[in-house]
Design an enzyme around this catalytic site. Structure first.
Site, mmCIF file in Angstrom:
data_model
loop_
_atom_site.group_PDB
_atom_site.id
_atom_site.type_symbol
_atom_site.label_atom_id
_atom_site.label_comp_id
_atom_site.label_asym_id
_atom_site.label_seq_id
_atom_site.Cartn_x
_atom_site.Cartn_y
_atom_site.Cartn_z
ATOM 1 N N ARG A 113 0.840 -1.215 0.000
ATOM 2 C CA ARG A 113 0.000 0.000 0.000
ATOM 3 C C ARG A 113 0.870 1.258 0.000
ATOM 4 N NH1 ARG A 113 -1.713 2.179 4.594
ATOM 5 N NH2 ARG A 113 -2.127 0.213 5.645
ATOM 6 N N TYR A 159 -16.169 15.376 -16.825
ATOM 7 C CA TYR A 159 -16.665 14.025 -16.581
ATOM 8 C C TYR A 159 -17.686 14.042 -15.421
ATOM 9 C CZ TYR A 159 -16.738 9.186 -15.072
ATOM 10 O OH TYR A 159 -17.157 7.944 -14.683
ATOM 11 N N ASP A 183 -7.401 17.938 -16.024
ATOM 12 C CA ASP A 183 -7.613 16.530 -16.349
ATOM 13 C C ASP A 183 -7.276 16.372 -17.831
ATOM 14 O OD1 ASP A 183 -8.633 14.048 -17.080
ATOM 15 O OD2 ASP A 183 -10.221 14.110 -15.570
ATOM 16 N N LYS A 236 -7.980 5.150 -19.763
ATOM 17 C CA LYS A 236 -8.303 5.554 -21.136
ATOM 18 C C LYS A 236 -7.068 5.375 -22.020
ATOM 19 C CE LYS A 236 -12.324 6.871 -19.421
ATOM 20 N NZ LYS A 236 -12.323 6.542 -18.024
HETATM 21 C C1 LIG Z 1 -11.927 12.732 -18.305
HETATM 22 C C2 LIG Z 1 -12.099 11.701 -17.241
HETATM 23 N N1 LIG Z 1 -11.514 11.873 -16.043
HETATM 24 C C3 LIG Z 1 -11.642 10.963 -15.052
HETATM 25 C C4 LIG Z 1 -12.385 9.815 -15.240
HETATM 26 C C5 LIG Z 1 -12.502 8.809 -14.113
HETATM 27 O O1 LIG Z 1 -11.593 7.776 -14.336
HETATM 28 P P1 LIG Z 1 -11.821 6.245 -13.862
HETATM 29 O O2 LIG Z 1 -13.019 5.729 -14.603
HETATM 30 O O3 LIG Z 1 -10.538 5.592 -14.236
HETATM 31 O O4 LIG Z 1 -12.053 6.277 -12.398
HETATM 32 C C6 LIG Z 1 -12.998 9.575 -16.470
HETATM 33 C C7 LIG Z 1 -13.789 8.346 -16.679
HETATM 34 O O5 LIG Z 1 -14.532 8.196 -17.622
HETATM 35 C C8 LIG Z 1 -12.853 10.545 -17.503
HETATM 36 O O6 LIG Z 1 -13.443 10.391 -18.698
#
Ligand SMILES: Cc1ncc(COP(=O)(O)O)c(C=O)c1O
Length: 390
Positions: A52, A105, A177, A202
């Site tokens: 961890r 998101y 992000d 992704k």
């Molecule tokens: C732009 C973006 N940021 C964060 C996330 C969250 O990531 P995770 O699904 O790996 O928790 C997503 C998920 O679709 C996303 O599209």
């Protein structure tokens, strides 16, 4: 550990922060699938005590991501949401206010409102493509600004450099992000951001095989707080997922180039199709923020948003009639995925917020994969015939 010049992206993706295994010469970092590490004596160990708190395979991923972004090693998390949670835990306290892009998101909005709201964190959705709206949004004391550019799912862009200046002038940190473009296509830290966030689920891992997340920053104090949260809350990335992600990153620059080229070909096809009402892709000359895209991004990326004539029902008929494209919630993988944001990824937003952000009920999100573009276009051609069905 070898380091490579900033412009050698493909080399950094394959070799950055990595060396052959000193014990065996294995060219790939081994999967250290272990909970604990035997210590030589009390207080004497090789830097790892408990997975961890740190794991050699995860540490290799963190170095590799850092080399790609031009930062100290990343903090790698079990999911992108875990990374966003760690960011909030490292930067916010009760009473603090966060400004979020209005096109972001849906899970990020849910985290801020439904998880952190009861702990006293306040979140405001702001149109961050409008600098005046950002400045107004920052008139109320704000600790953190979180943006996506391109924003998921409409692909609206935010001028990262301008918003970084406005955030800093207001005493707020800026987190970007960068999941939709990755370090291969956009460098938010060079544009003034303080932290970069990834869902490695992704494009970074890129093969629909893992979930994961990462945070990167050049600020050592902030990084220490993020690492504290990673260990204290206990949501680091796991060794096997880290290994798969490392393997995915080796082809990241190559994949992002092809995702972008395929998406542009598909976007041009959609733009010329009579059943299609509007198409958004940052590299289309018709894209309303085309100049900003050209200035801020190295390529257009693999995402397209489009609407067909005939509204929601027509859009749903198209999504229900694809065969090669898969109707699914992820994005950024080798397979082309088609998504209905209003009922899938952005169901968390209130209907009026979706409407304000341009996420109509008929909007279709396409994550263009690495199949032959002709095959994707053929599939969409067949599916678009059904837009006009009753
Ligand atoms: C732009 C973006 N940021 C964060 C996330 C969250 O990531 P995770 O699904 O790996 O928790 C997503 C998920 O679709 C996303 O599209």
């Amino acid at each position: 550990m070898p380091t490579f010049p900033a412009d050698r992206l493909a080399t950094r993706a394959i070799h950055g922060g990595l060396v052959p295994d000193p014990a065996t010469g294995a060219i790939l970092t081994p999967i250290h699938q272990t909970t604990t590490y035997v210590q030589e004596a009390v207080g004497r160990h090789k830097g790892f005590t408990y997975t961890r708190s740190g794991n050699p395979t995860v540490a290799a991923l963190e170095r590799n991501l850092g080399e790609l972004e031009g930062t100290p090693p990343a903090a790698a998390f079990a999911t992108g949401m875990a990374a966003l949670t760690a960011l909030c835990l490292a930067t916010l306290k009760s009473g603090d206010r966060v400004v979020l892009s209005d096109v972001i998101y849906g899970g990020t909005v849910r985290l801020l409102r439904q998880v952190l709201g009861p702990f006293g964190v306040r979140a405001a959705l702001v149109d961050t493509s409008d600098l005046e709206a950002v400045r107004r949004g920052l008139e109320t004391e704000t600790r953190l600004v979180v943006i996506e550019s391109p924003g998921n799912p409409t692909l609206k862009l935010t001028d990262i450099e301008a918003v970084a200046l406005a955030s800093h002038a207001a005493g707020a940190l800026l987190a970007v992000d960068n999941t939709l473009l990755t370090p291969a296509l956009q460098a938010p830290l060079a544009l003034g951001a303080d932290v970069v966030v990834y869902s490695t689920t992704k494009y970074i891992e890129g093969h629909n095989a893992t979930v994961g997340g990462a945070l990167l920053t050049r600020d050592p104090e902030l990084l220490a707080k993020i690492r504290f949260a990673q260990n204290a809350v206990g949501f680091p990335q796991a060794p096997f997922e880290a290994w798969l992600t490392l393997r995915g990153i080796k082809t990241l620059p190559l994949r992002m180039e092809r995702h972008s080229a395929n998406a542009l070909a598909v976007a041009r096809f959609l733009e010329s199709h009579p059943a299609v009402r509007r198409v958004a892709h940052p590299w289309l000359e018709s894209f309303s923020q085309y100049d900003l895209a050209r200035r801020q991004q190295r390529a257009g990326g693999g995402m397209i948003a489009f609407e067909v004539h005939g509204g929601t029902d027509a859009g749903i008929r198209v999504m229900n009639n694809v065969r090669l494209c898969a109707l699914a919630e992820n994005l950024g993988a080798v397979e082309t995925l088609i998504t209905h944001p209003a009922s899938m990824t952005h169901a968390e937003l209130r209907p009026e917020e979706r409407a304000r952000a341009g996420i109509s009920d008929g909007l279709i999100r396409l994550s263009v994969g690495l199949e032959d573009p002709e095959a994707i276009i053929e599939d969409l051609t067949d599916a678009l015939v059904h837009a006009g069905d009753d």
